[in-house]
Design a protein around this motif. Sequence first.
Motif, mmCIF file in Angstrom:
data_model
loop_
_atom_site.group_PDB
_atom_site.id
_atom_site.type_symbol
_atom_site.label_atom_id
_atom_site.label_comp_id
_atom_site.label_asym_id
_atom_site.label_seq_id
_atom_site.Cartn_x
_atom_site.Cartn_y
_atom_site.Cartn_z
ATOM 1 N N TYR A 183 -20.753 -12.292 10.091
ATOM 2 C CA TYR A 183 -21.232 -11.101 10.789
ATOM 3 C C TYR A 183 -21.754 -10.114 9.739
ATOM 4 C CZ TYR A 183 -18.984 -12.307 15.283
ATOM 5 O OH TYR A 183 -18.617 -12.889 16.459
ATOM 6 N N GLU A 184 -22.875 -9.509 10.040
ATOM 7 C CA GLU A 184 -23.518 -8.648 9.051
ATOM 8 C C GLU A 184 -22.620 -7.493 8.610
ATOM 9 O OE1 GLU A 184 -27.866 -6.592 8.626
ATOM 10 O OE2 GLU A 184 -26.731 -6.100 10.430
ATOM 11 N N ALA A 185 -21.945 -6.841 9.540
ATOM 12 C CA ALA A 185 -21.162 -5.657 9.177
ATOM 13 C C ALA A 185 -20.006 -5.997 8.254
ATOM 14 C CB ALA A 185 -20.640 -4.978 10.442
ATOM 15 N N PHE A 186 -19.451 -7.218 8.401
ATOM 16 C CA PHE A 186 -18.222 -7.526 7.681
ATOM 17 C C PHE A 186 -18.459 -8.280 6.387
ATOM 18 C CE2 PHE A 186 -16.654 -7.215 12.179
ATOM 19 C CZ PHE A 186 -16.332 -5.884 12.033
ATOM 20 N N ILE A 187 -19.711 -8.556 6.059
ATOM 21 C CA ILE A 187 -19.984 -9.105 4.736
ATOM 22 C C ILE A 187 -19.662 -8.062 3.671
ATOM 23 C CG2 ILE A 187 -22.406 -8.407 4.539
ATOM 24 C CD1 ILE A 187 -20.875 -11.838 3.574
ATOM 25 N N HIS A 188 -19.603 -6.793 4.090
ATOM 26 C CA HIS A 188 -19.221 -5.728 3.150
ATOM 27 C C HIS A 188 -17.846 -5.967 2.543
ATOM 28 C CE1 HIS A 188 -22.314 -2.709 3.043
ATOM 29 N NE2 HIS A 188 -22.395 -2.626 4.348
ATOM 30 N N ILE A 189 -17.009 -6.722 3.211
ATOM 31 C CA ILE A 189 -15.662 -6.964 2.700
ATOM 32 C C ILE A 189 -15.716 -7.589 1.316
ATOM 33 C CG2 ILE A 189 -13.589 -8.379 3.086
ATOM 34 C CD1 ILE A 189 -14.079 -7.905 6.115
ATOM 35 N N ILE A 190 -16.778 -8.347 1.036
ATOM 36 C CA ILE A 190 -16.862 -9.009 -0.266
ATOM 37 C C ILE A 190 -17.914 -8.354 -1.166
ATOM 38 C CG2 ILE A 190 -15.926 -11.198 0.504
ATOM 39 C CD1 ILE A 190 -19.673 -10.739 0.049
ATOM 40 N N ASP A 191 -18.226 -7.084 -0.935
ATOM 41 C CA ASP A 191 -19.195 -6.388 -1.800
ATOM 42 C C ASP A 191 -18.879 -6.577 -3.274
ATOM 43 O OD1 ASP A 191 -20.669 -5.443 0.308
ATOM 44 O OD2 ASP A 191 -20.009 -3.354 0.129
ATOM 45 N N ALA A 192 -17.619 -6.355 -3.639
ATOM 46 C CA ALA A 192 -17.246 -6.426 -5.056
ATOM 47 C C ALA A 192 -17.328 -7.853 -5.577
ATOM 48 C CB ALA A 192 -15.838 -5.871 -5.261
ATOM 49 N N MET A 193 -17.010 -8.838 -4.730
ATOM 50 C CA MET A 193 -17.113 -10.237 -5.160
ATOM 51 C C MET A 193 -18.562 -10.620 -5.385
ATOM 52 S SD MET A 193 -14.240 -12.154 -2.835
ATOM 53 C CE MET A 193 -14.225 -13.644 -3.849
ATOM 54 N N PHE A 194 -19.449 -10.194 -4.461
ATOM 55 C CA PHE A 194 -20.880 -10.419 -4.673
ATOM 56 C C PHE A 194 -21.332 -9.794 -5.987
ATOM 57 C CE2 PHE A 194 -24.608 -7.656 -4.584
ATOM 58 C CZ PHE A 194 -25.602 -8.609 -4.812
ATOM 59 N N ASN A 195 -20.853 -8.583 -6.241
ATOM 60 C CA ASN A 195 -21.211 -7.879 -7.474
ATOM 61 C C ASN A 195 -20.829 -8.696 -8.699
ATOM 62 O OD1 ASN A 195 -21.843 -5.462 -9.132
ATOM 63 N ND2 ASN A 195 -19.644 -5.450 -9.469
ATOM 64 N N GLN A 196 -19.606 -9.252 -8.703
ATOM 65 C CA GLN A 196 -19.158 -10.044 -9.841
ATOM 66 C C GLN A 196 -19.999 -11.306 -10.003
ATOM 67 O OE1 GLN A 196 -16.518 -9.189 -11.996
ATOM 68 N NE2 GLN A 196 -16.549 -7.240 -10.941
ATOM 69 N N HIS A 197 -20.314 -11.970 -8.880
ATOM 70 C CA HIS A 197 -21.078 -13.214 -8.969
ATOM 71 C C HIS A 197 -22.505 -12.940 -9.437
ATOM 72 C CE1 HIS A 197 -21.864 -17.441 -8.110
ATOM 73 N NE2 HIS A 197 -22.981 -17.081 -7.524
ATOM 74 N N ALA A 198 -23.106 -11.865 -8.933
ATOM 75 C CA ALA A 198 -24.465 -11.528 -9.367
ATOM 76 C C ALA A 198 -24.502 -11.228 -10.861
ATOM 77 C CB ALA A 198 -24.988 -10.336 -8.561
ATOM 78 N N LYS A 199 -23.486 -10.533 -11.352
ATOM 79 C CA LYS A 199 -23.432 -10.252 -12.785
ATOM 80 C C LYS A 199 -23.238 -11.543 -13.584
ATOM 81 C CE LYS A 199 -21.667 -5.505 -12.398
ATOM 82 N NZ LYS A 199 -22.720 -4.823 -13.167
ATOM 83 N N TRP A 200 -22.420 -12.455 -13.056
ATOM 84 C CA TRP A 200 -22.234 -13.752 -13.719
ATOM 85 C C TRP A 200 -23.574 -14.474 -13.827
ATOM 86 C CZ3 TRP A 200 -17.922 -16.434 -15.679
ATOM 87 C CH2 TRP A 200 -18.174 -17.766 -16.017
ATOM 88 N N LEU A 201 -24.322 -14.545 -12.719
ATOM 89 C CA LEU A 201 -25.613 -15.240 -12.737
ATOM 90 C C LEU A 201 -26.578 -14.583 -13.713
ATOM 91 C CD1 LEU A 201 -26.260 -15.962 -8.938
ATOM 92 C CD2 LEU A 201 -25.496 -17.572 -10.698
ATOM 93 N N GLN A 202 -26.602 -13.263 -13.712
ATOM 94 C CA GLN A 202 -27.501 -12.564 -14.626
ATOM 95 C C GLN A 202 -27.179 -12.887 -16.072
ATOM 96 O OE1 GLN A 202 -27.672 -8.290 -14.088
ATOM 97 N NE2 GLN A 202 -28.370 -7.989 -16.188
ATOM 98 N N ALA A 203 -25.887 -12.860 -16.418
ATOM 99 C CA ALA A 203 -25.493 -13.176 -17.791
ATOM 100 C C ALA A 203 -25.757 -14.644 -18.111
ATOM 101 C CB ALA A 203 -24.016 -12.837 -17.999
ATOM 102 N N ALA A 204 -25.442 -15.540 -17.162
ATOM 103 C CA ALA A 204 -25.596 -16.973 -17.415
ATOM 104 C C ALA A 204 -27.047 -17.364 -17.622
ATOM 105 C CB ALA A 204 -24.994 -17.766 -16.252
ATOM 106 N N LYS A 205 -27.971 -16.673 -16.942
ATOM 107 C CA LYS A 205 -29.395 -16.987 -17.099
ATOM 108 C C LYS A 205 -29.857 -16.805 -18.546
ATOM 109 C CE LYS A 205 -31.373 -15.929 -12.524
ATOM 110 N NZ LYS A 205 -32.533 -16.809 -12.459
ATOM 111 N N ARG A 206 -29.164 -15.972 -19.285
ATOM 112 C CA ARG A 206 -29.576 -15.654 -20.655
ATOM 113 C C ARG A 206 -28.824 -16.478 -21.694
ATOM 114 N NH1 ARG A 206 -29.531 -9.123 -19.354
ATOM 115 N NH2 ARG A 206 -31.014 -9.258 -17.634
ATOM 116 N N ILE A 207 -28.015 -17.417 -21.226
ATOM 117 C CA ILE A 207 -27.244 -18.276 -22.133
ATOM 118 C C ILE A 207 -27.864 -19.666 -22.088
ATOM 119 C CG2 ILE A 207 -24.980 -19.258 -22.607
ATOM 120 C CD1 ILE A 207 -23.788 -16.808 -21.130
ATOM 121 N N PRO A 208 -28.495 -20.118 -23.160
ATOM 122 C CA PRO A 208 -29.279 -21.364 -23.096
ATOM 123 C C PRO A 208 -28.499 -22.583 -22.636
ATOM 124 C CG PRO A 208 -29.750 -20.161 -25.127
ATOM 125 C CD PRO A 208 -28.595 -19.468 -24.482
#
Length: 771
Positions: free
Chosen positions: A469-494
């Motif tokens: 449900y769209e409204a309750f995906i907010h429950i994992i806002d912080a988890m999404f934040n961590q995963h997005a940061k992981w992907l961003q960092a990993a993209k720069r690691i050969p």
Amino acid sequence: MGTIVTMTTTQTIDAYWRAANYLSVGQIYLLDNPLLTEPLRPEHVKPRLLGHWGTTPGLNFCFAHLNRVIGERAQDMIYIAGPGHGGPAAVAHAWLEGSYSEKYPEVSRDADGMRRLFRQFSFPGGIPSHVAPETPGSIHEGGELGYALAHAYGAAFDNPRLVVACVIGDGEAETGPLATSWHSNKLLDPQRDGVVLPILHLNGYKIANPALLSRIPETELLRLMEGYGYRPHVVGPSHEEMAATLDEVFDQIAAYKDGLAGRLPMIILRTPKGWTGPREVDGLPVEGTWRAHQVPLSGVRDNPEHLALLEEWMRSYRPQELFDADGRPMPAVLRAVPEGPLRMSDSPHANGGELLAPLALPDFREYAVQVKAPAAQSSEPTRVLGTFLRDVIAANPHTFRLMGPDETASNRLQAVFETTTRAWNAAVEQTDEHLAPGGRVMEVLSEHLCQGWLEGYLLTGRHGLFNCYEAFIHIIDAMFNQHAKWLQAAKRIPWRRPVASLNYLLSSHVWRQDHNGFSHQDPGFLDIVVNKKAEVVRVYLPPDANTLLSVGDHCLRSRDYVNVVVAGKQPVLDLFTMDEAIAHCTRGLGILPWASTDAGEEPDVVLACAGDVPTLETLAAAAILREHLPQLKVRVINVVDLMRLQPPSEHPHGMPDAEFDTLFTTGKPIIFNFHGYPWLIHRLTYRRHGHANLHVRGYKEEGTTTTPFDMAMLNDIDRYHLVMDVIDRVPGLGATQAHLRQRMSDERLRARAHTREHGEDVPAISEWTWA
């Protein structure tokens, strides 16, 4: 059965443990003099002391003992370090195993490499203090506590030979997501899936307070773990006890895999906080207290007593027994280190892109809704997508899972149950449906668990989709934040290989909450997502079934992104044939010629829209304008890929200014009807030449349990209000079209009165089609 643990074995384990501890302390403190070949001086110490010592020796203890098990049993294993701030331990482990130097040759396994290893930790231009993407063997940074066990189970699903050793700090054990994660064992299939070995590390304290689970009676703690469905084993700070317990535990794991045991084991490890560190500093106890959590000796450069304590501490590990004169680890230290990819720091499961295989995807065009005329008939987009996902699951029985918090059927994806079940390894009653071990649908009423499972599943080389449900995906806002940061960092690691994208399908959205109310109405996850780096995030708002199929296929093929797709489950008008849908989604946005009246001429106004309900209302407004103001030249634009609104300098999908200006004009009014909060469109377009002419309608925190059209009116995205906006903003219309504007206002009043009397929308509105 496990190998008998000899004194020689425990001596080898102890040597590795002391070496890892020495390297960990060096990372926190030293710039130079890594082997202590001369007395320690202030200039050898970092000016800023950053890091966490308290949990580190316990992590090193686990790594040392797990290595022995891996080597003796040839066991595929990865670790999850829940106390991610124990980064020095994971880095020391990878360096001792040799994989760190293989990935980073400049950090060689000798004295010069040790110096670099120490200097780089929590240092400008160096590496983070957590178990970050830069750390070989890691798939979990632990920056925010609570997700270790969910990640571990996600990694274990469909990995039958893998054991995931998950170290859970006693602080993390107090979080809600972790408390729920214990139940993941009820969805684990002994034959298809791997095993998670939870190691609850109780060292007594968090940053400044006692840890709850370390203070309750042990009998109560054991009953808690047994109630979760585990076989707990309590271990103290003893090599002999840990080694013997691990042998027993892995025998139990083998019995579980052979169907001879119904419960998986787990370990409760009790060690002092800051174990082997300074016992007392400045007259205050440190080891075994909260004072050991971060940096036990904080004034080393300026306080000679602290400097002496640091040197005494580091020499207590007897580094001359652990490293030769050139700084290379002694054979006794490396005796228990596994070889090649059996090393936890070199496991391909911890660099999932190495194992990733493309999905076998059916041709999404074969699921198309047949459209003879635009906006003349309706379909339920997610129900149509469900038939596609059904066959995706059938074609990929070991590499694709659908996650969701008990909403698969509610979101109209129930066609998947024609080919699979919900994963379930607990009791089943006669009235239950679609429950069985090995099911490909993962449902539990915890968005945290669904997110954590999917992250672990993706990072170890598989594919999936999270519907919510769209409204309750907010429950994992912080988890999404961590995963997005992981992907961003990993993209720069050969050496980090691309992994499958994390795909969200958000339905039961803000505009169609017919059975729910204000609490279920929030499209703000899009705002959270767009905060992240453009190289990582994508947002799609397909307006009908065929565009959803095209977008869905594209997202499942993509790598290293977070894709957010918002699509309704209620009937919406079919706007595009499949060929048209593909072209429209490829462009990302485009003019709807059949709804526009500006062909070959400059428009008087641009009606733009993004999202299924805003698109419906925009089309209805265009039809009213065509009827009542036939001389008005209207251009209707639909946006599927939200990132196209940004300039190319801001996002790879961004549309060049010249093309944007051609579509939207630079001097004409633009009325943009948007699915989410209006300011997001302004934020994405503020650099565009025509931004001053842009007026955005969207959700403005008005809602309740009401009809779809009343919901639109509450937030002024309805067709009548859009017509009023056009009259107000197109030069010359305000003075000449006052009658039409008043009529539109009256139509809103009549529509609202009808809902209050009849409990449903006016049929002419709810049944409206373009034809």
